[in-house]
Design a protein around this motif. Structure first.
Motif, PDB file in Angstrom:
ATOM      1  N   PHE A  31       7.702 -74.169  36.220  1.00 61.39           N
ATOM      2  CA  PHE A  31       7.152 -75.438  36.695  1.00 61.39           C
ATOM      3  C   PHE A  31       6.567 -75.296  38.094  1.00 61.39           C
ATOM      4  O   PHE A  31       5.531 -75.905  38.408  1.00 61.39           O
ATOM      5  N   GLU A  32       7.203 -74.508  38.941  1.00 63.34           N
ATOM      6  CA  GLU A  32       6.687 -74.304  40.298  1.00 63.34           C
ATOM      7  C   GLU A  32       5.341 -73.590  40.257  1.00 63.34           C
ATOM      8  O   GLU A  32       4.422 -73.919  41.015  1.00 63.34           O
ATOM      9  N   LEU A  33       5.199 -72.614  39.361  1.00 64.94           N
ATOM     10  CA  LEU A  33       3.926 -71.900  39.226  1.00 64.94           C
ATOM     11  C   LEU A  33       2.823 -72.840  38.756  1.00 64.94           C
ATOM     12  O   LEU A  33       1.697 -72.828  39.284  1.00 64.94           O
ATOM     13  N   ILE A  34       3.119 -73.681  37.774  1.00 67.34           N
ATOM     14  CA  ILE A  34       2.121 -74.630  37.270  1.00 67.34           C
ATOM     15  C   ILE A  34       1.722 -75.614  38.370  1.00 67.34           C
ATOM     16  O   ILE A  34       0.526 -75.907  38.563  1.00 67.34           O
ATOM     17  N   ARG A  35       2.700 -76.130  39.102  1.00 65.62           N
ATOM     18  CA  ARG A  35       2.393 -77.075  40.184  1.00 65.62           C
ATOM     19  C   ARG A  35       1.514 -76.412  41.246  1.00 65.62           C
ATOM     20  O   ARG A  35       0.589 -77.050  41.779  1.00 65.62           O
ATOM     21  N   ASP A  36       1.793 -75.160  41.554  1.00 60.77           N
ATOM     22  CA  ASP A  36       0.994 -74.440  42.549  1.00 60.77           C
ATOM     23  C   ASP A  36      -0.445 -74.293  42.078  1.00 60.77           C
ATOM     24  O   ASP A  36      -1.395 -74.521  42.853  1.00 60.77           O
ATOM     25  N   PHE A  37      -0.645 -73.936  40.813  1.00 63.76           N
ATOM     26  CA  PHE A  37      -1.995 -73.810  40.277  1.00 63.76           C
ATOM     27  C   PHE A  37      -2.734 -75.150  40.333  1.00 63.76           C
ATOM     28  O   PHE A  37      -3.906 -75.225  40.728  1.00 63.76           O
ATOM     29  N   ILE A  38      -2.051 -76.212  39.917  1.00 64.77           N
ATOM     30  CA  ILE A  38      -2.689 -77.532  39.907  1.00 64.77           C
ATOM     31  C   ILE A  38      -3.077 -77.961  41.312  1.00 64.77           C
ATOM     32  O   ILE A  38      -4.151 -78.547  41.537  1.00 64.77           O
ATOM     33  N   VAL A  80      10.540 -60.944  29.377  1.00 66.03           N
ATOM     34  CA  VAL A  80      11.992 -60.802  29.513  1.00 66.03           C
ATOM     35  C   VAL A  80      12.388 -60.784  30.983  1.00 66.03           C
ATOM     36  O   VAL A  80      13.377 -61.390  31.388  1.00 66.03           O
ATOM     37  N   ASP A  81      11.583 -60.096  31.808  1.00 62.46           N
ATOM     38  CA  ASP A  81      11.939 -59.947  33.223  1.00 62.46           C
ATOM     39  C   ASP A  81      10.771 -60.208  34.169  1.00 62.46           C
ATOM     40  O   ASP A  81      10.749 -59.743  35.291  1.00 62.46           O
ATOM     41  N   TYR A  82       9.758 -60.961  33.697  1.00 66.15           N
ATOM     42  CA  TYR A  82       8.602 -61.250  34.549  1.00 66.15           C
ATOM     43  C   TYR A  82       7.941 -62.548  34.097  1.00 66.15           C
ATOM     44  O   TYR A  82       8.181 -63.046  32.992  1.00 66.15           O
ATOM     45  N   ILE A  83       7.110 -63.088  34.962  1.00 65.69           N
ATOM     46  CA  ILE A  83       6.241 -64.212  34.598  1.00 65.69           C
ATOM     47  C   ILE A  83       4.877 -63.932  35.205  1.00 65.69           C
ATOM     48  O   ILE A  83       4.764 -63.520  36.361  1.00 65.69           O
ATOM     49  N   ASN A  84       3.830 -64.099  34.404  1.00 72.09           N
ATOM     50  CA  ASN A  84       2.472 -63.808  34.836  1.00 72.09           C
ATOM     51  C   ASN A  84       1.564 -64.959  34.425  1.00 72.09           C
ATOM     52  O   ASN A  84       1.517 -65.319  33.248  1.00 72.09           O
ATOM     53  N   GLY A  85       0.886 -65.570  35.387  1.00 72.20           N
ATOM     54  CA  GLY A  85       0.072 -66.736  35.095  1.00 72.20           C
ATOM     55  C   GLY A  85      -1.341 -66.621  35.616  1.00 72.20           C
ATOM     56  O   GLY A  85      -1.602 -65.940  36.618  1.00 72.20           O
ATOM     57  N   VAL A  86      -2.275 -67.296  34.919  1.00 76.92           N
ATOM     58  CA  VAL A  86      -3.675 -67.362  35.353  1.00 76.92           C
ATOM     59  C   VAL A  86      -4.180 -68.789  35.179  1.00 76.92           C
ATOM     60  O   VAL A  86      -3.721 -69.516  34.299  1.00 76.92           O
ATOM     61  N   MET A  87      -5.115 -69.169  36.038  1.00 78.49           N
ATOM     62  CA  MET A  87      -5.907 -70.371  35.818  1.00 78.49           C
ATOM     63  C   MET A  87      -7.345 -69.917  35.655  1.00 78.49           C
ATOM     64  O   MET A  87      -7.835 -69.077  36.421  1.00 78.49           O
ATOM     65  N   THR A  88      -8.022 -70.444  34.632  1.00 80.18           N
ATOM     66  CA  THR A  88      -9.395 -70.027  34.360  1.00 80.18           C
ATOM     67  C   THR A  88     -10.317 -71.236  34.218  1.00 80.18           C
ATOM     68  O   THR A  88      -9.861 -72.367  34.007  1.00 80.18           O
ATOM     69  N   ASP A  89     -11.614 -70.953  34.305  1.00 87.04           N
ATOM     70  CA  ASP A  89     -12.595 -71.970  33.949  1.00 87.04           C
ATOM     71  C   ASP A  89     -12.720 -71.998  32.428  1.00 87.04           C
ATOM     72  O   ASP A  89     -11.980 -71.309  31.712  1.00 87.04           O
ATOM     73  N   LEU A  90     -13.678 -72.759  31.912  1.00 88.45           N
ATOM     74  CA  LEU A  90     -13.784 -72.935  30.459  1.00 88.45           C
ATOM     75  C   LEU A  90     -14.438 -71.746  29.758  1.00 88.45           C
ATOM     76  O   LEU A  90     -14.567 -71.745  28.531  1.00 88.45           O
ATOM     77  N   ASP A 113      -1.127 -65.345  39.512  1.00 88.29           N
ATOM     78  CA  ASP A 113       0.114 -65.097  40.248  1.00 88.29           C
ATOM     79  C   ASP A 113       1.128 -64.490  39.277  1.00 88.29           C
ATOM     80  O   ASP A 113       1.091 -64.761  38.080  1.00 88.29           O
ATOM     81  N   SER A 114       2.007 -63.660  39.785  1.00 91.30           N
ATOM     82  CA  SER A 114       3.044 -63.070  38.947  1.00 91.30           C
ATOM     83  C   SER A 114       4.267 -62.778  39.790  1.00 91.30           C
ATOM     84  O   SER A 114       4.186 -62.636  41.016  1.00 91.30           O
ATOM     85  N   SER A 115       5.400 -62.700  39.143  1.00 88.93           N
ATOM     86  CA  SER A 115       6.641 -62.353  39.831  1.00 88.93           C
ATOM     87  C   SER A 115       7.613 -61.774  38.820  1.00 88.93           C
ATOM     88  O   SER A 115       7.483 -61.984  37.611  1.00 88.93           O
TER      89      SER A 115
END
Length: 376
Positions: free
Chosen positions: A113-120, A78-88, A96-98
Motif C-alpha cells: 500500500f505504501e508503494l502504491i500511495r507513493d506512485f499515486i 517470495v522475498d521482494y516487491i517490484n513495482g512500475v507505473m506506466t503510461d498507456l 521502485d523495488s525492495s
C-alpha cells in the motif's frame, strides 16, 4: 466495435491519417471521421501536423494520447516487491523495488500500500488518472482472482484484490507471476511477433506462463503452468507440494544457492552476487555450480519442448541473465536430448524485460481492460 477497430489501428500505426484508417479498416470516411472526433473528445487521441500528400491536401495525422492515464503493475515475490507505473503504451515513468526477508501478511500489505500511495503521489496530471492496478504473485490464482495457495511464501492474503480496490477505488487485477511475465514478454518483449511462447520464471520455485495461439493459456481453473512440480526423480526428496523429486528441487534458484553454500535468508542477494563475480573471474567451483544449474534446468525444458513444440522459451532469472555459461549449458543439453527439428525451431532466450517482465504484464492487463471499457 468501429471505435475499437479505429483505436487499435491508431495504437499500432500512430501517426496515421483518417484516409489511411478508412483504407485499412474498410470503414467509410464519414464513419471514420465521426468515430475519430469522438476519440478526440474522449482525449484518447489528438491531431498533429500534416503528413505527406498523395495528391490533394496534405492529411492531418492522428496520434494516440499515451498520457491520457496511467497504470500500476506490481510483482510481489517470495522475498521482494517490484513495482512500475506506466503510461498507456507501457512506457515506465516510475519504478521502485525492495527486498524483504520473511514478512507476515500484514507487513506485505503495508509495504504494498505504501508503494502504491507513493506512485499515486508522483503521478502526472492527466484526464483519466490512475486507470487500474495489476498485481502478480508466485502462487495459484483461481478464476475469481483469489489467491488459493503460495507454497514458498510466508505471507498469504486470499482477498488481496478486494482489499486494494476498497483502498484505492480503481479496478484491480490479480495474476500469477509467471503468467504475467509471459504476457509482458508477448506484449512488450522481443517475442511480440510470436504466437506460441513459454515463459519460465526461475526463482525460489519455478513457474511457467504459456502463450498458445496469441492467448494466455490458464487451464480450466486457472492453475496451469505449475511445471516446477513435475517429477524428474521419482525417488527424490519430498517437495512442499507433497510430491517427490519435483523439478524445482533441483533447478530453482533456491536449489542453486543451497548447493553453493549454506545460505541464510538475509544473505541470498549477497550469494547471488558472489556466484556471478566468482564465475566472471573463472572460479572453477562457481562455474561448476552454474553448469550443474543449467543441466537441471535443461531436463525440465526438454520435457516442455516435447509437450508444447513452441517457437520460443524465455528464461527469467538474474543469474542466467548475468552469465552465459548457464544458457550455453541449457542449449547444449537440450540439443542432445530432443529431436533436432524441435531444437532447431525453438529459440531459448533470456528475458528481454528482466525483472520488470511480470509487472509490465500486469500493467498490460490493466491497460487492455481500461481501453475496452472506455470504448464500449
Amino acid at each position: 466495435m468501429n471505435q475499437k477497430l479505429i483505436l487499435n489501428e491508431i495504437l499500432k500505426n500512430s501517426p496515421i491519417s483518417r484516409a489511411t484508417l478508412s483504407e485499412v479498416t474498410g470503414l467509410n470516411k464519414s464513419t471514420v471521421s465521426s468515430q475519430v472526433n469522438e476519440l478526440i473528445e474522449k482525449k484518447f487521441i489528438f491531431e498533429i501536423g500534416t503528413g505527406q500528400s498523395r495528391g490533394g491536401r496534405r492529411p492531418v495525422m492522428l496520434v494516440f494520447n499515451k498520457n491520457a492515464g496511467y497504470s500500476i503493475g506490481i510483482d510481489i515475490g517470495v522475498d521482494y516487491i517490484n513495482g512500475v507505473m506506466t503510461d498507456l503504451e507501457g512506457n515506465i515513468i516510475l519504478e521502485d523495488s525492495s527486498d524483504f526477508s520473511s514478512s507476515s501478511s500484514s507487513e506485505v500489505k503495508e509495504i504494498l500500500f505504501e508503494l502504491i500511495r507513493d506512485f499515486i503521489s508522483r503521478m502526472p496530471s492527466c484526464p483519466y488518472g490512475l486507470v487500474g492496478i495489476g498485481i502478480c504473485i508466485p502462487g495459484l490464482i483461481n478464476c475469481k482472482q483469489e489467491i488459493i495457495s503460495m507454497p514458498n511464501s510466508d505471507w498469504y492474503i486470499k482477498d488481496l484484490k478486494y482489499l486494494i480496490e476498497n483502498e484505492f477505488h480503481v479496478p484491480v487485477f490479480i495474476e500469477n507471476e509467471a503468467n504475467a511475465g509471459a504476457y509482458g514478454e508477448k506484449v512488450f518483449g522481443t517475442t511480440k511477433n510470436y504466437e506460441n511462447i513459454i515463459y519460465i520464471s526461475i526463482n525460489i520455485g519455478i513457474g511457467l506462463g504459456i502463450i498458445l495461439n496469441n492467448e494466455l493459456y490458464k487451464g480450466v481453473n486457472g492453475f496451469s503452468g505449475e511445471m516446477g512440480h513435475m517429477t524428474i526423480d521419482f525417488n527424490g526428496p519430498k517437495c512442499s507440494c507433497g510430491n517427490r523429486g519435483c523439478w524445482e528441487l533441483y533447478a530453482s534458484e533456491k536449489a542453486l544457492l543451497t548447493s553453493f553454500s549454506s545460505v541464510e535468508e538475509n544473505e541470498k542477494n549477497l550469494v547471488r552476487k558472489e556466484i556471478i563475480e566468482r564465475a566472471n573471474k573463472n572460479d572453477v567451483d562457481a562455474l561448476n555450480v552454474l553448469q550443474n544449474f543449467g543441466f537441471y534446468i535443461s531436463i525440465g525444458i526438454t520435457n516442455i519442448l516435447n509437450t508444447f513444440d513452441t517457437q520460443a522459451i524465455i528464461l527469467r532469472n538474474n543469474i542466467i541473465e548475468s552469465h552465459p555459461i548457464v544458457l550455453n549449458t541449457i542449449k547444449n543439453e537440450v540439443a542432445s536430448r530432443v529431436h533436432s527439428h524441435l531444437e532447431n525451431t525453438c529459440e531459448l532466450l533470456p528475458s528481454s524485460l528482466g525483472k520488470n517482465a511480470p509487472a509490465l504484464g500486469a500493467v498490460s492487463i490493466v491497460i487492455n481492460h481500461f481501453l475496452n471499457v472506455q470504448n464500449e
